[in-house]
Design a protein around this motif. Structure first.
Motif, short mmCIF file in Angstrom:
data_model
loop_
_atom_site.label_atom_id
_atom_site.label_comp_id
_atom_site.label_asym_id
_atom_site.label_seq_id
_atom_site.Cartn_x
_atom_site.Cartn_y
_atom_site.Cartn_z
N ALA A 28 7.69 1.56 -4.37
CA ALA A 28 7.75 0.37 -5.21
C ALA A 28 9.19 0.23 -5.69
CB ALA A 28 6.80 0.49 -6.40
N GLU A 29 9.65 -1.01 -5.81
CA GLU A 29 11.03 -1.26 -6.24
C GLU A 29 11.22 -1.01 -7.73
OE1 GLU A 29 12.49 -5.05 -5.03
OE2 GLU A 29 11.88 -4.75 -2.95
N ASP A 30 10.18 -1.31 -8.52
CA ASP A 30 10.30 -1.16 -9.97
C ASP A 30 8.91 -0.97 -10.56
OD1 ASP A 30 9.14 -3.75 -10.04
OD2 ASP A 30 11.10 -4.70 -10.20
N GLY A 31 8.87 -0.82 -11.87
CA GLY A 31 7.60 -0.60 -12.55
C GLY A 31 6.63 -1.75 -12.41
N ALA A 32 7.15 -2.96 -12.42
CA ALA A 32 6.27 -4.13 -12.29
C ALA A 32 5.60 -4.16 -10.92
CB ALA A 32 7.07 -5.41 -12.53
N GLN A 33 6.35 -3.87 -9.89
CA GLN A 33 5.76 -3.84 -8.55
C GLN A 33 4.76 -2.69 -8.44
OE1 GLN A 33 8.21 -2.96 -5.12
NE2 GLN A 33 6.83 -4.11 -3.78
N ALA A 34 5.08 -1.55 -9.01
CA ALA A 34 4.16 -0.41 -9.00
C ALA A 34 2.84 -0.80 -9.66
CB ALA A 34 4.78 0.79 -9.69
N ARG A 35 2.93 -1.47 -10.81
CA ARG A 35 1.73 -1.90 -11.52
C ARG A 35 0.89 -2.86 -10.66
NH1 ARG A 35 3.75 -4.98 -15.38
NH2 ARG A 35 3.03 -6.86 -14.40
N ARG A 36 1.55 -3.82 -10.01
CA ARG A 36 0.82 -4.78 -9.17
C ARG A 36 0.14 -4.08 -7.99
NH1 ARG A 36 5.38 -7.84 -10.14
NH2 ARG A 36 6.23 -7.32 -8.10
N LEU A 37 0.85 -3.16 -7.35
CA LEU A 37 0.27 -2.44 -6.22
C LEU A 37 -0.99 -1.69 -6.64
CD1 LEU A 37 3.51 -1.00 -4.57
CD2 LEU A 37 1.96 -2.70 -3.56
N VAL A 38 -0.91 -1.00 -7.78
CA VAL A 38 -2.06 -0.23 -8.26
C VAL A 38 -3.20 -1.16 -8.65
CG1 VAL A 38 -2.86 1.33 -10.07
CG2 VAL A 38 -0.66 1.74 -8.96
N GLU A 39 -2.90 -2.22 -9.39
CA GLU A 39 -3.94 -3.16 -9.83
C GLU A 39 -4.61 -3.87 -8.66
OE1 GLU A 39 -1.95 -5.75 -12.58
OE2 GLU A 39 -2.12 -4.32 -14.24
N ASP A 40 -3.84 -4.10 -7.58
CA ASP A 40 -4.39 -4.79 -6.41
C ASP A 40 -5.16 -3.86 -5.48
OD1 ASP A 40 -3.24 -7.10 -7.37
OD2 ASP A 40 -1.56 -7.10 -5.95
N GLY A 41 -5.22 -2.58 -5.81
CA GLY A 41 -5.94 -1.63 -4.98
C GLY A 41 -5.21 -1.27 -3.70
N ALA A 42 -3.88 -1.44 -3.70
CA ALA A 42 -3.08 -1.19 -2.50
C ALA A 42 -2.56 0.24 -2.41
CB ALA A 42 -1.90 -2.16 -2.47
N VAL A 43 -2.91 1.09 -3.38
CA VAL A 43 -2.41 2.47 -3.42
C VAL A 43 -3.56 3.44 -3.22
CG1 VAL A 43 -1.22 4.20 -4.82
CG2 VAL A 43 -0.56 1.79 -5.00
N GLN A 44 -3.36 4.38 -2.32
CA GLN A 44 -4.33 5.44 -2.11
C GLN A 44 -3.71 6.78 -2.46
OE1 GLN A 44 -5.89 5.47 1.85
NE2 GLN A 44 -7.00 3.55 1.58
N VAL A 45 -4.50 7.65 -3.06
CA VAL A 45 -4.10 9.02 -3.34
C VAL A 45 -5.12 9.91 -2.64
CG1 VAL A 45 -3.72 10.79 -5.10
CG2 VAL A 45 -3.04 8.42 -5.54
#
Length: 75
Positions: A28-45
């Motif tokens: 992610a480029e910044d915190g805002a993009q990180a937040r969007r990725l997580v909220e959109d369900g685009a991140v897997q752990v």
């Protein structure tokens, strides 16, 4: 077709929060993009969708955004 290799990101200490790790690993480029990725369900752990930006990652957890993968490792 093979997947891209997992990028190892050296960390002095674990745990680290998912949002911080996404930025540190370049997923992610910044915190805002990180937040969007997580909220959109685009991140897997470890193969499961993670919707908590503050989720604690340990060394060797694999984080994926699309085809890009990274994991925190001891420095």
């Amino acid at each position: 077709m093979s997947r891209p290799p997992i990028h190892d990101v050296p960390l002095a200490e674990a745990p680290i929060r998912l949002g911080q790790f996404l930025k540190l690993a370049g997923l992610a480029e910044d915190g805002a993009q990180a937040r969007r990725l997580v909220e959109d369900g685009a991140v897997q752990v470890n193969g499961r969708v993670e919707t908590r930006r503050g989720a604690q990652l340990q060394h060797s957890d694999v984080v994926a955004v699309g085809e890009l993968r990274a994991r925190p490792v001891p420095s």
